[in-house]
Design a protein around this motif. Structure first.
Motif: not given
Length: 401
Positions: A49, A75, A78-79, A82, A262, A267-270
């Motif tokens: 982060p 996004h 990446t998720v 991960s 995922s 979600y990723l807060d990108a």
């Protein structure tokens, strides 16, 4: 993406005729080309982060036009990567295959999920197009419908093995799993006489631990010790971890829905935010959404064995005049494009190798599937100069107001 960005004639005609834009805007877009610079974390790099993944240095119209698609691509991948990396850590060197296309949020998402999973350490995918597009190994077994289309389960097994003699992995849980394992064992000599070895069996439902033990015993008793047991059916990293810890005799796992969606962290807060304009640093101060100003670099410090110790987010030129031995580690953002041309030429194989190395260098607590609340998060330090620059901009903004 940026290097080949062009508007098609149909797109330009729609823009020109939709009534939303000024006259001549479509003509301007027709000649628009990206000629900026891009700096990025090389694919497969672990990040944390508050750290920038990508930095675009370009005229604002060019940079802004790319925002949505850049975030969309980064996004999703990446998720999924991960989530896949967690499954890889949980599997402890057992094989993993992406089974998620049917539950993906669209065909492109499923294809990119297959790519991301392989990058993160999966052994392959059931998405055949990923083999064509990315060179990813493709795996597959028989379907329940194939078994159900036959009146005799043994006949289904024999016909499938005849069609795929080098990959005879037989799905045995359509009816009674253990009974089907016995049928496979009885069929093995007949297939062997035809030069076909049973590569393995697949379990897709039920108590996978108990069934895998029972099936393993049946196969071993029939001299099929080399036949693998492949398990699937709503698996995620937690179920994989539990099966591995229990010592279930499962050689390979198919992970689908939880991977491509995922599921527990969808979600990723990108974000993609302006950090500088016209040579001057900029900063967003919205409550809960404040950003750090200026072009930045991420520096990673490691111990003597290469394990990650801490990261420092500093200004891009903050340590240029500092003796290399005194810098807070190695810079992570590298040039990816110069003047609109790609300069970082890496393959998906390169990214996969990097990811494996990065996962091996995680601090031990971070490699655990369950976070220990007593263990502090990985340290990411915002440098004093970045903080000072933010304060300076805040004061200037307050004075101007």
């Amino acid at each position: 993406l940026a290097q080949h960005a062009r508007f098609t004639p149909d797109e330009l005609a729609w823009i020109d005729g939709c009534g939303r834009f000024a006259s001549g805007f479509a003509r301007w877009l027709e000649g628009l080309r990206f000629d900026g610079d891009v700096f990025a974390l090389p694919e497969g790099t672990v990040f944390f982060p508050d750290e920038p993944m990508l930095q675009v240095v370009a005229p604002i119209a060019q940079a802004q036009l790319l925002e949505t698609r850049i975030l969309n691509l980064m996004h999703l991948q990446t998720v999924v990567a991960s989530k896949a990396a967690r499954a890889v850590l949980a599997a402890e060197s057992r094989s993993l295959v992406d089974f998620g296309l049917r539950r993906a949020h669209g065909a492109e998402a499923g294809l990119l999920a297959a790519r991301s999973a392989w990058l993160a350490g999966f052994d392959g995918t059931a998405t055949a197009l990923a083999g064509l597009r990315f060179g990813i190994p493709v795996f597959g077994t028989m379907a329940h419908s194939f078994v159900q289309a036959h009146d005799d389960e043994v006949e289904a097994f024999e016909r499938f093995a005849g069609s795929f003699p080098s990959n005879a992995v037989l799905l045995i849980d359509t009816y009674d799993t253990v009974a089907a394992a016995r049928k496979v064992a009885a069929l093995a000599p007949t297939l062997a006489a035809r030069g076909i070895a049973i590569r393995g069996v697949r379990l897709d439902s039920g108590d996978l631990e108990a069934l895998s033990r029972a099936v393993r015993a049946v196969l071993d008793a029939a001299g099929l010790a080399e036949a693998i047991i492949f398990a699937s059916g709503n698996l995620d990293e937690y179920r994989v971890r539990d099966l591995v810890r229990a010592g279930a005799p499962i050689d390979s796992f198919g992970v689908g829905t939880a991977l491509t969606t995922s599921s527990d962290a969808p979600y990723l807060d990108a974000v993609y935010k302006l950090q500088a304009y016209d040579g001057r640093p900029r900063r967003k101060r919205s409550t809960g959404k404040a950003t750090w100003p200026g072009r930045k670099q991420v520096w990673r410090e490691r111990d003597a064995d290469g394990a990650m110790l801490r990261d420092v987010v500093g200004l891009a030129d903050e340590f240029d005049d500092v003796d290399p031995a005194q810098r807070p580690g190695t810079p992570l953002l590298v040039p990816a494009m110069r003047g609109g041309e790609r300069v970082l030429a890496e393959s998906l194989v390169d990214a996969r190798h990097r990811c494996a190395e990065e996962l091996a260098r995680l601090p031990v607590p971070l490699a655990a599937i369950d976070a220990d609340p007593a263990v502090p998060p990985y340290p990411v330090e915002i440098s004093a100069r970045v903080r000072a620059l933010a304060d300076e901009i805040d004061r200037a903004t307050a004075e101007a107001a």
